[in-house]
Design a protein around this motif. Sequence first.
Motif, PDB file in Angstrom:
ATOM      1  N   VAL A  91       0.840  -1.198   0.000  1.00  0.00           N
ATOM      2  CA  VAL A  91       0.000   0.000   0.000  1.00  0.00           C
ATOM      3  C   VAL A  91       0.872   1.244   0.000  1.00  0.00           C
ATOM      4  N   ASN A  92       0.620   2.143  -0.942  1.00  0.00           N
ATOM      5  CA  ASN A  92       1.333   3.421  -0.980  1.00  0.00           C
ATOM      6  C   ASN A  92       0.766   4.353   0.092  1.00  0.00           C
ATOM      7  N   GLU A 112      -7.620   2.874   4.517  1.00  0.00           N
ATOM      8  CA  GLU A 112      -7.973   1.522   4.074  1.00  0.00           C
ATOM      9  C   GLU A 112      -7.089   0.470   4.737  1.00  0.00           C
ATOM     10  N   GLU A 144       5.920   3.024   1.483  1.00  0.00           N
ATOM     11  CA  GLU A 144       5.056   1.880   1.183  1.00  0.00           C
ATOM     12  C   GLU A 144       4.955   0.967   2.394  1.00  0.00           C
ATOM     13  N   GLU A 148      -6.508   8.141   1.752  1.00  0.00           N
ATOM     14  CA  GLU A 148      -7.437   7.051   1.449  1.00  0.00           C
ATOM     15  C   GLU A 148      -6.779   5.693   1.665  1.00  0.00           C
ATOM     16  N   ASN A 149      -5.536   5.560   1.200  1.00  0.00           N
ATOM     17  CA  ASN A 149      -4.815   4.300   1.380  1.00  0.00           C
ATOM     18  C   ASN A 149      -4.491   4.048   2.849  1.00  0.00           C
TER      19      ASN A 149
END
Length: 230
Positions: free
Chosen positions: A171-172, A186, A213, A182-183
């Motif tokens: 995930v970035n 999440e 990351e 948003e990432n």
Amino acid sequence: MNHYLSIAVELSIGFIFLFIVTKLQGKTQFSQITPFDFVSAIILGELLGNAIYDHEVKLGEIAFAVGLWGALVYFTEMVTQKFIGSRKLLEGEPNIVVRRGQIKYEALKKAKLDINQLQSLVRQQGYFSLREVEFAIIETNGMVSVLPKAEYDTPKNGDMKIKAEEPILPVNLILDGKVVSENLKEAGFDEQWLKRELEKQKIHHYEDVLFAEWLQGEAVYVVKYERKAN
């Protein structure tokens, strides 16, 4: 000055219409270009180019021409999705050019390819000799799909009876010094957690991070900007 302003306005409006049309047509327009898609792209470019430099063409005519062409392309795409029989005519069909290790010359000729071009396409898939190929299929976008012979195929975990862990998607979290909120959400974290992770690597500002990351089970991977020494 008015002449340049007119060109700027027409170009900007044309850009907006082209952007809308390409978004409506979907991402395959960029990644998988069929002959029909290629013609479509050329026509759209010609419509916009001619409209900009032909002073008799009005803005409304630009919008109408681009909009109508986009509607025709969209309608055609819908036809190919609903009626299977139309796909061969509008999108083409894959051609098997190597079957059971044998080059099918007639299929190669039908695809308008020679041996050198076939070798190049096969090499791009990681196979440097046609003797390694069991099947090769020329797809509708001009790329080749290769099924290698058993002795040249890469063994898989299942072939070797190795139990593998489920793949995990990284995930970035930070891109170009900006948090991808948003990432982060999440992934189940917040900025307080992210700041603590960065401080473990002696980083105190997001602006110092080019890329960060996160991968489950591992520490946050961080790439910092390279600062030139004074």
